[in-house]
Design a protein around this motif. Structure first.
Motif, PDB file in Angstrom:
ATOM      1  N   ILE A  25       0.949  -1.012   0.072  1.00 45.82           N
ATOM      2  CA  ILE A  25       0.035   0.183  -0.009  1.00 45.82           C
ATOM      3  C   ILE A  25       1.003   1.277  -0.175  1.00 45.82           C
ATOM      4  CG2 ILE A  25      -1.700   1.235   1.381  1.00 45.82           C
ATOM      5  CD1 ILE A  25      -2.962  -1.463   2.338  1.00 45.82           C
ATOM      6  N   SER A  26       1.724   1.295   0.840  1.00 46.99           N
ATOM      7  CA  SER A  26       2.969   2.444   0.875  1.00 46.99           C
ATOM      8  C   SER A  26       3.526   2.712  -0.602  1.00 46.99           C
ATOM      9  CB  SER A  26       3.767   2.101   1.974  1.00 46.99           C
ATOM     10  OG  SER A  26       3.040   2.167   3.340  1.00 46.99           O
ATOM     11  N   LEU A  27       3.983   1.635  -1.170  1.00 47.13           N
ATOM     12  CA  LEU A  27       4.753   1.899  -2.429  1.00 47.13           C
ATOM     13  C   LEU A  27       3.644   1.973  -3.607  1.00 47.13           C
ATOM     14  CD1 LEU A  27       7.356  -1.000  -2.224  1.00 47.13           C
ATOM     15  CD2 LEU A  27       7.713   1.513  -1.876  1.00 47.13           C
ATOM     16  N   PHE A  28       2.762   1.496  -3.623  1.00 45.38           N
ATOM     17  CA  PHE A  28       1.925   1.615  -4.919  1.00 45.38           C
ATOM     18  C   PHE A  28       0.415   2.338  -4.769  1.00 45.38           C
ATOM     19  CE2 PHE A  28       4.686  -2.269  -5.076  1.00 45.38           C
ATOM     20  CZ  PHE A  28       5.280  -1.793  -6.229  1.00 45.38           C
ATOM     21  N   THR A  29       0.112   2.972  -3.692  1.00 49.21           N
ATOM     22  CA  THR A  29      -0.648   3.935  -3.506  1.00 49.21           C
ATOM     23  C   THR A  29      -0.235   5.315  -3.884  1.00 49.21           C
ATOM     24  OG1 THR A  29      -1.643   3.079  -1.790  1.00 49.21           O
ATOM     25  CG2 THR A  29      -2.395   5.404  -2.194  1.00 49.21           C
ATOM     26  N   TRP A  30      -0.699   6.281  -4.842  1.00 46.84           N
ATOM     27  CA  TRP A  30       0.068   7.385  -5.437  1.00 46.84           C
ATOM     28  C   TRP A  30      -0.124   8.523  -4.043  1.00 46.84           C
ATOM     29  CZ3 TRP A  30      -2.393   8.568 -10.914  1.00 46.84           C
ATOM     30  CH2 TRP A  30      -2.079   7.393 -11.587  1.00 46.84           C
ATOM     31  N   ARG A  31       0.980   8.932  -3.979  1.00 44.78           N
ATOM     32  CA  ARG A  31       1.073  10.081  -2.942  1.00 44.78           C
ATOM     33  C   ARG A  31       0.896  11.267  -3.770  1.00 44.78           C
ATOM     34  NH1 ARG A  31       5.796   9.821   1.367  1.00 44.78           N
ATOM     35  NH2 ARG A  31       4.918  11.624   2.625  1.00 44.78           N
ATOM     36  N   ARG A  32       0.609  12.263  -3.102  1.00 43.82           N
ATOM     37  CA  ARG A  32       0.492  13.485  -3.867  1.00 43.82           C
ATOM     38  C   ARG A  32       1.805  14.339  -4.143  1.00 43.82           C
ATOM     39  NH1 ARG A  32      -3.400  16.766  -5.130  1.00 43.82           N
ATOM     40  NH2 ARG A  32      -3.253  19.321  -5.097  1.00 43.82           N
ATOM     41  N   ALA A  33       2.040  14.721  -5.296  1.00 43.73           N
ATOM     42  CA  ALA A  33       3.165  15.378  -5.733  1.00 43.73           C
ATOM     43  C   ALA A  33       3.706  16.364  -4.830  1.00 43.73           C
ATOM     44  CB  ALA A  33       3.121  15.836  -7.399  1.00 43.73           C
ATOM     45  N   ALA A  56       1.581  16.014  11.876  1.00 44.57           N
ATOM     46  CA  ALA A  56       2.056  16.802  10.432  1.00 44.57           C
ATOM     47  C   ALA A  56       2.820  15.968   9.654  1.00 44.57           C
ATOM     48  CB  ALA A  56       3.214  17.929  11.251  1.00 44.57           C
ATOM     49  N   ASN A  57       2.831  16.398   8.491  1.00 44.40           N
ATOM     50  CA  ASN A  57       3.331  15.610   7.107  1.00 44.40           C
ATOM     51  C   ASN A  57       3.075  14.215   7.073  1.00 44.40           C
ATOM     52  OD1 ASN A  57       4.532  18.217   6.398  1.00 44.40           O
ATOM     53  ND2 ASN A  57       6.076  17.859   7.842  1.00 44.40           N
ATOM     54  N   ASP A  58       2.028  13.795   7.769  1.00 42.07           N
ATOM     55  CA  ASP A  58       1.763  12.290   7.565  1.00 42.07           C
ATOM     56  C   ASP A  58       0.997  12.308   6.321  1.00 42.07           C
ATOM     57  OD1 ASP A  58       1.240   9.622   8.033  1.00 42.07           O
ATOM     58  OD2 ASP A  58      -0.355  10.174   9.234  1.00 42.07           O
ATOM     59  N   LYS A  59       1.359  11.176   5.399  1.00 43.80           N
ATOM     60  CA  LYS A  59       0.969  11.239   3.741  1.00 43.80           C
ATOM     61  C   LYS A  59       1.041   9.582   3.486  1.00 43.80           C
ATOM     62  CE  LYS A  59       2.476  15.671   2.121  1.00 43.80           C
ATOM     63  NZ  LYS A  59       3.279  16.095   1.249  1.00 43.80           N
ATOM     64  N   ILE A  60       0.161   9.425   2.595  1.00 46.35           N
ATOM     65  CA  ILE A  60      -0.060   7.733   2.286  1.00 46.35           C
ATOM     66  C   ILE A  60       0.770   7.843   0.921  1.00 46.35           C
ATOM     67  CG2 ILE A  60      -1.526   6.009   1.772  1.00 46.35           C
ATOM     68  CD1 ILE A  60      -3.370   7.144   3.960  1.00 46.35           C
ATOM     69  N   GLY A  61       1.356   6.673   0.722  1.00 50.82           N
ATOM     70  CA  GLY A  61       1.779   6.302  -0.918  1.00 50.82           C
ATOM     71  C   GLY A  61       3.132   7.121  -0.966  1.00 50.82           C
ATOM     72  N   SER A  62       3.555   6.632  -2.348  1.00 49.91           N
ATOM     73  CA  SER A  62       4.721   6.926  -2.985  1.00 49.91           C
ATOM     74  C   SER A  62       4.552   7.906  -4.142  1.00 49.91           C
ATOM     75  CB  SER A  62       5.416   5.836  -3.233  1.00 49.91           C
ATOM     76  OG  SER A  62       5.184   5.259  -4.422  1.00 49.91           O
ATOM     77  N   ARG A  63       5.519   8.434  -4.540  1.00 48.12           N
ATOM     78  CA  ARG A  63       5.754   9.268  -5.738  1.00 48.12           C
ATOM     79  C   ARG A  63       6.243   8.583  -6.987  1.00 48.12           C
ATOM     80  NH1 ARG A  63       8.757  14.206  -4.407  1.00 48.12           N
ATOM     81  NH2 ARG A  63      10.139  13.064  -3.243  1.00 48.12           N
ATOM     82  N   LEU A  64       6.205   7.067  -6.834  1.00 47.48           N
ATOM     83  CA  LEU A  64       6.782   6.140  -7.949  1.00 47.48           C
ATOM     84  C   LEU A  64       6.041   6.605  -9.169  1.00 47.48           C
ATOM     85  CD1 LEU A  64       7.247   3.003  -6.076  1.00 47.48           C
ATOM     86  CD2 LEU A  64       9.064   4.487  -7.121  1.00 47.48           C
ATOM     87  N   TRP A  65       4.960   7.054  -9.234  1.00 51.61           N
ATOM     88  CA  TRP A  65       4.061   7.251 -10.305  1.00 51.61           C
ATOM     89  C   TRP A  65       4.613   8.462 -11.112  1.00 51.61           C
ATOM     90  CZ3 TRP A  65       1.851  12.106 -11.090  1.00 51.61           C
ATOM     91  CH2 TRP A  65       1.757  12.815  -9.755  1.00 51.61           C
ATOM     92  N   LEU A  66       5.374   9.371 -10.479  1.00 56.78           N
ATOM     93  CA  LEU A  66       6.188  10.298 -11.335  1.00 56.78           C
ATOM     94  C   LEU A  66       7.025   9.813 -12.142  1.00 56.78           C
ATOM     95  CD1 LEU A  66       6.572  12.772  -8.287  1.00 56.78           C
ATOM     96  CD2 LEU A  66       5.000  13.314 -10.206  1.00 56.78           C
ATOM     97  N   LEU A  67       7.682   8.659 -11.964  1.00 55.44           N
ATOM     98  CA  LEU A  67       8.609   8.088 -13.082  1.00 55.44           C
ATOM     99  C   LEU A  67       7.885   7.466 -14.229  1.00 55.44           C
ATOM    100  CD1 LEU A  67      10.573   6.278 -10.217  1.00 55.44           C
ATOM    101  CD2 LEU A  67      11.060   8.610 -11.266  1.00 55.44           C
ATOM    102  N   SER A  68       6.504   7.494 -14.437  1.00 50.77           N
ATOM    103  CA  SER A  68       5.962   6.653 -15.546  1.00 50.77           C
ATOM    104  C   SER A  68       6.541   7.414 -16.943  1.00 50.77           C
ATOM    105  CB  SER A  68       4.643   7.098 -15.349  1.00 50.77           C
ATOM    106  OG  SER A  68       4.231   8.402 -15.633  1.00 50.77           O
ATOM    107  N   ARG A  69       6.880   8.617 -17.023  1.00 47.70           N
ATOM    108  CA  ARG A  69       7.787   8.885 -18.313  1.00 47.70           C
ATOM    109  C   ARG A  69       8.970   9.020 -18.577  1.00 47.70           C
ATOM    110  NH1 ARG A  69       3.212  12.271 -21.537  1.00 47.70           N
ATOM    111  NH2 ARG A  69       1.320  11.384 -20.686  1.00 47.70           N
ATOM    112  N   GLU A  70       9.669   8.533 -17.433  1.00 47.01           N
ATOM    113  CA  GLU A  70      11.207   8.747 -17.469  1.00 47.01           C
ATOM    114  C   GLU A  70      11.754   7.583 -17.912  1.00 47.01           C
ATOM    115  OE1 GLU A  70      12.883  10.985 -15.781  1.00 47.01           O
ATOM    116  OE2 GLU A  70      11.129  11.886 -15.254  1.00 47.01           O
TER     117      GLU A  70
END
Length: 140
Positions: A25-33, A56-70
């Motif tokens: 869940i932590s890795l494959f849920t999209w975290r807000r950019a 404070a600063n508690d967020k869910i997920g990862s920003r791995l989705w940002l790599l989709s066009r890399e």
């Protein structure tokens, strides 16, 4: 998705694998950019991150989705490792683990694998290997 938990490859998890599920869940849920991320106008992320968190600063997920066009180059592996560590930091903050190690590596000719090793307080480890991360990130 195929994962390997402590050397056993599977496409599903047993009911008692709550730590493995939390990592997925932590890795494959999209975290807000972040504000400084290049996201082509899309901040994406879990809708709950828009509200002010209780911690404070508690967020869910990862920003791995940002790599989709890399392209699959060393800097992409470095960012994947950084994003995965960021997504799993809560395990240390919440004292579920004392250490989290992440590596990103080439998988086949055009793939990426992530290996996450979580060390618990009692010294035991759980190692999770995600072999088709690049396929999942690029399928967005």
């Amino acid at each position: 998705m195929t994962i390997t938990v402590d050397g056993i490859e599977s496409t599903s998890l047993a009911p008692g694998d709550s730590l493995a599920r939390a990592v997925i869940i932590s890795l494959f849920t999209w975290r807000r950019a972040n504000a400084d991320d290049i996201a082509e106008g899309q901040k994406m992320g879990w809708f709950g991150d828009v509200a002010e968190p209780l911690v404070a600063n508690d967020k869910i997920g990862s920003r791995l989705w940002l790599l989709s066009r890399e392209k699959l180059v060393q800097s992409t592996f470095n960012r994947a490792r950084e994003y995965a560590r960021e997504a799993l930091q809560w395990l240390i903050d919440d004292q579920i683990a004392v250490r989290v190690d992440v590596s990103a590596e080439r998988y086949g000719m055009d793939g990426m694998a992530l290996v996450c090793t979580i060390t618990r307080e009692d010294g035991s480890n759980i190692s999770l290997r995600f072999n088709d991360v690049w396929e999942k990130v690029r399928a967005i």
